[in-house]
Design an enzyme around this catalytic site. Structure first.
Site, PDB file in Angstrom:
ATOM      1  N   GLU A 260      -1.275 -13.767   4.325  1.00 54.31           N
ATOM      2  CA  GLU A 260      -0.558 -13.586   5.584  1.00 54.31           C
ATOM      3  C   GLU A 260       0.085 -14.842   6.157  1.00 54.31           C
ATOM      4  OE1 GLU A 260      -3.971 -13.346   5.204  1.00 54.31           O
ATOM      5  OE2 GLU A 260      -5.002 -14.308   6.888  1.00 54.31           O
ATOM      6  N   HIS A 293      -1.637  -4.584   6.277  1.00 56.97           N
ATOM      7  CA  HIS A 293      -2.737  -5.533   6.493  1.00 56.97           C
ATOM      8  C   HIS A 293      -2.193  -6.942   6.762  1.00 56.97           C
ATOM      9  CE1 HIS A 293      -6.869  -7.097   5.747  1.00 56.97           C
ATOM     10  NE2 HIS A 293      -6.202  -8.160   5.327  1.00 56.97           N
ATOM     11  N   GLU A 294      -1.333  -7.411   5.888  1.00 52.74           N
ATOM     12  CA  GLU A 294      -0.830  -8.784   6.047  1.00 52.74           C
ATOM     13  C   GLU A 294       0.021  -8.891   7.303  1.00 52.74           C
ATOM     14  OE1 GLU A 294      -2.438 -10.631   4.218  1.00 52.74           O
ATOM     15  OE2 GLU A 294      -2.988  -9.220   2.633  1.00 52.74           O
TER      16      GLU A 294
HETATM   17  N1  ARG Z   1      -6.339 -13.546   3.894  1.00 52.64           N
HETATM   18  C1  ARG Z   1      -5.952 -12.826   2.718  1.00 52.64           C
HETATM   19  C2  ARG Z   1      -6.034 -11.367   3.084  1.00 52.64           C
HETATM   20  O1  ARG Z   1      -6.957 -10.763   3.332  1.00 52.64           O
HETATM   21  C3  ARG Z   1      -6.809 -13.052   1.532  1.00 52.64           C
HETATM   22  C4  ARG Z   1      -7.041 -14.461   1.161  1.00 52.64           C
HETATM   23  C5  ARG Z   1      -8.037 -14.532   0.081  1.00 52.64           C
HETATM   24  N2  ARG Z   1      -8.363 -15.881  -0.158  1.00 52.64           N
HETATM   25  C6  ARG Z   1      -9.286 -16.258  -1.038  1.00 52.64           C
HETATM   26  N3  ARG Z   1      -9.517 -17.515  -1.186  1.00 52.64           N
HETATM   27  N4  ARG Z   1      -9.947 -15.406  -1.733  1.00 52.64           N
HETATM   28  O2  ARG Z   1      -5.184 -10.697   3.291  1.00 52.64           O
HETATM   29 ZN    ZN Z   2      -6.798 -10.060   5.299  1.00 47.54          ZN
END
Ligand code: ARG
Ligand code: ZN
Length: 853
Positions: A260, A293-294
């Protein structure tokens, strides 16, 4: 390379950073092996830092080569280690300048700045920014970023609004203070699918979906989903977009679904590119949900972010909850809820009931990337859902409104989140907070007694102790409940009981007759319910319950009991279950998608959990055979009805990925499985040959693989799609999933020798090994061949990509359920991986936790 004794970080140790960063200027000169990054930070002492002010500053930095550094314009000489640098600093405000060199072309970990098919892209969450430059890389340090990029590429992107863009040079400014994990940069030869959106207050926003040339035809659906998300967030949460531009970029090499980054979301191409010919109905639904979601993170995550990584569920639980609400509104709410619970039980329950159990808000970690888990995301979302159930819809929205007003621009904690609920509702949420601090799935059992006109339900809760939570306390469990009379009339519409004690009784009076209790409607809490009901009572709920989730659940429980009788007692498939399911499948008054979901029985992974819980060692081969036997019996029971339903619900209209059509396709493809089972693959072959969309093509191919000579169809599919990486992932995965248990490991092994296999691409690696680990009887085949194959490849992948390696290790988390032979084989493989030289912190932590103390 790493420390011999990895460091554990504790939530309790949190202290604010001694400075705030007022502004950041970054300048990138791109080069595959020698990208230069110059940065200028304006730092001022942080008033929230209440200890004596330090005279030296620490900045994170990993795998970055320091070329020069200055403080207030004067060259300085920091002490540099593997983890960062320390440098003496003046009292009061000062400027830090540095120039570093990094090597994106050799960055196979896909964290920081890296290259994918000749394009530059970034992934900074959680701690990737420190691989780009020296910086206080922690989410509570929020700053205003200005970015300049020089490089020989037609498209040069970063966060925020463009100040100047053009070939070879671009300048970007993001007015919204943000933590470094939301930084992004993209450069390459990309084409854009463009659109516009006008916000509720009339702000015009340019929307772009950037893709590799050739992928333009796969953008329309993602763009439509983005616009639908923007509208939905305005209408349901009053949240408006806050920049002139919103960019999405599709990247082929990506460790997760999507990210995101402010104004510049970066997506795994599998999570955004879609066309009817190449994507299944399930792909479309997933893409719509991930885009939402994003996008929703723009408020829940970006405008309000996390103080530290222990608070990850603050943004992820809430955003998953919001995207599930969105999908429920866009599609069928009951179908979405049932699918989410199936997923929760398949992924979160094993985690919460095994050696990897951790609270929704963990209290310690070694590698934060290992905590992007089903517990943080999905159980985190369940906790939001329970809170909403407890306070009601109006109070929920009032509290969330206060959260946005009060905390906009801040880095927050779960305490901040709960405080807005406590204040707006006057409720004491002390006990509720245990959902954030205790690991483990509560077991909820119920005893019933009926006298005269009164039903008494006595509930008992028990959470098994775990390493993370050795002494669990009773949870506040919202139990949504209704009562149904044996003649099908509703005796009590849904009401929510609040269970707070270990054991608690609830009485219902004035009843005409003894009703059947429909407990945990809508799956109102993430618990394991033990409710002994007769088959007749379950059939009553299956056919008469007013709650669609509990209708499905009644069928699911009947299926579970039938399967357990087959496995444990050698019984035949229960005819009552078979006909009940057939009746639902034939019921024209029901949504085809719901009927398709009902036609099923618990899979091996779920049954293994149930058996283990009951103190029985699951035998993967026996579970597999019972599934096959059930499939035979179900195909037999449907008989000619399968072909009738197949014909009646075949979609004749041009393909649309909507809920209505995809429900019908799900139903007809369930029938195709039965038809192929009892009369061979002619129908499947015809569907394969005439399909104009991937849903129909791949599901036909699956049946041909299971029941016929797959050679020609597999070859035809390969020839048709060899240039399409996303479709080829399906081709790889399906061959493993459709293999007989004894052939699964050999099939996976053979596929790794295929010229199109590339373990450096996470999607391709997961296509093969994710399918292998999901193939219960194949992965746990007594030979141990799959364990060895997976371990070999994890050892190969770890030095290149620790994140994807560590994630795949969770396949071993259930080792304790199985018999001594399998346990020994798994442990030997775990030890073999742990003995690999320079094993990453990620994989070491995962395997050490899985082994247990
Ligand atoms: N924030 C991102 C999401 O949920 C996922 C990031 C995942 N990062 C990680 N290091 N696994 O949409
Ligand atoms: Zn997320």
């Amino acid at each position: 390379m790493r420390d011999a004794a990895p460091k554990t970080i504790y939530l309790a140790d949190y202290t604010p950073y001694p400075w705030t960063v007022e502004s950041v200027d970054l300048h990138f000169t791109l080069d595959p092996h020698a990208t230069r990054v110059r940065s200028v930070l304006r730092l001022v002492p942080n008033p929230a830092h209440d200890q004596e002010h330090p005279d030296s500053m620490f900045l994170h930095g990993e795998q970055v080569k320091l070329i020069q550094a200055r403080i207030d314009g004067i060259p300085c000489d920091p002490v540099v280690t593997d983890e960062g640098l320390t440098v003496g600093v003046p009292d009061g405000p000062f400027t830090w300048e540095s120039e570093v060199e990094i090597d994106p072309a050799n960055n196979t970990a896909l964290e920081g700045l890296y290259m994918s098919n000749g394009m530059y892209c970034t992934q900074c969450e959680a701690e990737g920014f420190r691989k780009i430059t020296f910086y206080p890389d922690r989410p509570d340090v929020m700053s205003v970023f200005t970015v300049t990029i020089d490089g020989p590429h037609p498209v040069l992107l970063s966060n925020g609004n463009p100040v100047k863009t053009g070939e070879n040079h671009a300048e970007w400014h993001d007015p919204w203070p943000k933590p470094a994990y939301l930084f992004a940069l993209v450069a390459g030869d990309l084409v854009s699918h463009h659109d516009t959106f006008t916000t509720m207050n009339g702000r015009g926003v340019d929307l772009n979906l950037y893709v590799r040339p050739g992928d333009q035809g796969k953008c329309a659906f993602g763009m439509q989903a983005l616009k639908a998300s923007m509208t939905w967030d305005e209408q349901v949460y009053g949240r408006e977009y806050d920049l002139d531009l919103f960019n999405i970029v599709a990247v082929d090499d990506f460790n997760m679904g999507a990210m995101e980054n402010k104004g510049l979301n970066i997506f795994n191409s599998s999570a955004v590119l879609a066309s009817p010919e190449t994507s299944t109905d399930m792909n479309f639904e997933r893409i719509e949900a991930i885009i939402a979601h994003e996008y929703f993170h723009n408020w829940t995550g970006n405008r309000i972010t996390c103080r530290d990584w222990f608070q990850l569920c603050l943004k992820e639980g809430l955003t998953v909850y919001r995207d599930s609400q969105f999908t429920s509104d866009m599609r069928s709410a009951p179908v979405k809820r049932i699918s989410d619970v199936i997923d929760l039980r398949a992924r979160q329950f094993p985690e919460d009931q095994g050696p990897l159990a951790h609270p929704v808000r963990p209290e310690s970690f070694q590698e934060i990337n290992n905590f992007y888990t089903a517990t943080v995301y999905e159980k985190g979302a369940e906790v939001i859902g329970m809170l909403k159930t407890l306070v009601g819809d109006d109070a929920y929205h009032k509290a969330v409104e206060l959260y946005f007003d009060r905390h906009d621009g801040q880095a927050c904690t779960i305490e901040d989140w709960l405080a807005v609920f406590a204040e707006t509702t006057g409720r004491d949420l002390t006990q509720f907070k245990r959902w954030y601090s205790q690991a483990g799935t509560p077991r909820l059992s119920v005893e019933e007694s009926f006298e005269l006109d009164t039903l008494t339900l006595t509930f008992t809760q028990h959470t098994p102790p775990s390493a993370a939570t050795p002494a669990p306390q009773p949870q506040l469990i919202p139990i949504a409940l209704g009562l149904i009379y044996p003649d099908g009339r509703e005796a009590l519409a849904t009401q929510v009981l609040e269970m707070t004690k270990e054991t608690q009784s609830f009485r219902f009076t004035g009843l005409e007759d003894q009703p059947v209790a429909s407990i945990l409607r809508g799956f109102s809490a993430p618990v394991v319910l033990k409710h002994d009901l007769s088959q007749a009572d379950r059939r009553l709920l299956l056919t008469q319950d007013t709650d669609p989730f509990n209708r499905w659940e009644a069928g699911n429980m009947l299926g579970r009991e039938a399967m357990l009788a087959m496995i444990c007692e050698g019984a035949a498939a229960d005819p009552a279950f078979l006909t009940a399911i057939k009746d639902i499948a034939m019921d024209e008054t029901l949504d085809p998608a719901f009927r398709a979901l009902m036609i099923g029985w618990p899979g091996a992974a779920e049954l293994a959990t149930v058996l283990h819980e009951a103190g029985t060692t699951p035998d993967p081969e026996a579970l597999y055979n019972a599934g096959e036997q059930m499939r035979d019996a179900m195909a037999e029971t449907f008989g000619d009805a399968a072909a009738d339903l197949y014909a009646r619900y075949s979609v004749k209209h041009p393909y649309q990925p909507n809920a209505d059509q995809s429900g019908k396709r799900a139903l007809t493809n369930a029938m195709l499985a039965f038809i192929s089972h009892h009369s061979g693959t002619a129908t499947a072959q015809e569907q394969f040959d005439t399909a104009d969309n991937m849903t129909q093509q791949i599901s036909a191919l699956g049946q041909i693989l299971r029941h016929g000579d797959a050679g020609p169809a597999l070859a035809a599919f390969y020839d048709q799609w060899r240039e399409d990486r996303l479709v080829m992932d399906k081709w790889f995965g399906l061959q493993v999933s459709a293999a007989k248990p004894q052939d699964a490991a050999a099939t996976a092994q053979r596929l790794t020798e295929h010229p199109d296999f590339n373990h450096k691409n996470p999607n391709r690696f997961r296509a093969v090994f994710g399918s292998l680990t999901a193939h219960h009887a194949g992965f746990h085949h007594a030979s141990g061949a799959a364990y060895t194959l997976l371990a070999d490849w994890l050892i190969t992948l770890d030095p290149l990509n620790p994140q994807t390696t560590a994630r795949m290790c969770s396949a071993f988390q259930t080792w304790k359920r199985y018999g001594a032979d399998r346990q020994a084989k798994i442990l030997a493989e775990i030890d073999r991986i742990l003995a690999a030289p320079n094993l990453s912190r990620d994989t070491t932590e995962m395997l050490t936790r899985i082994k247990g103390a």
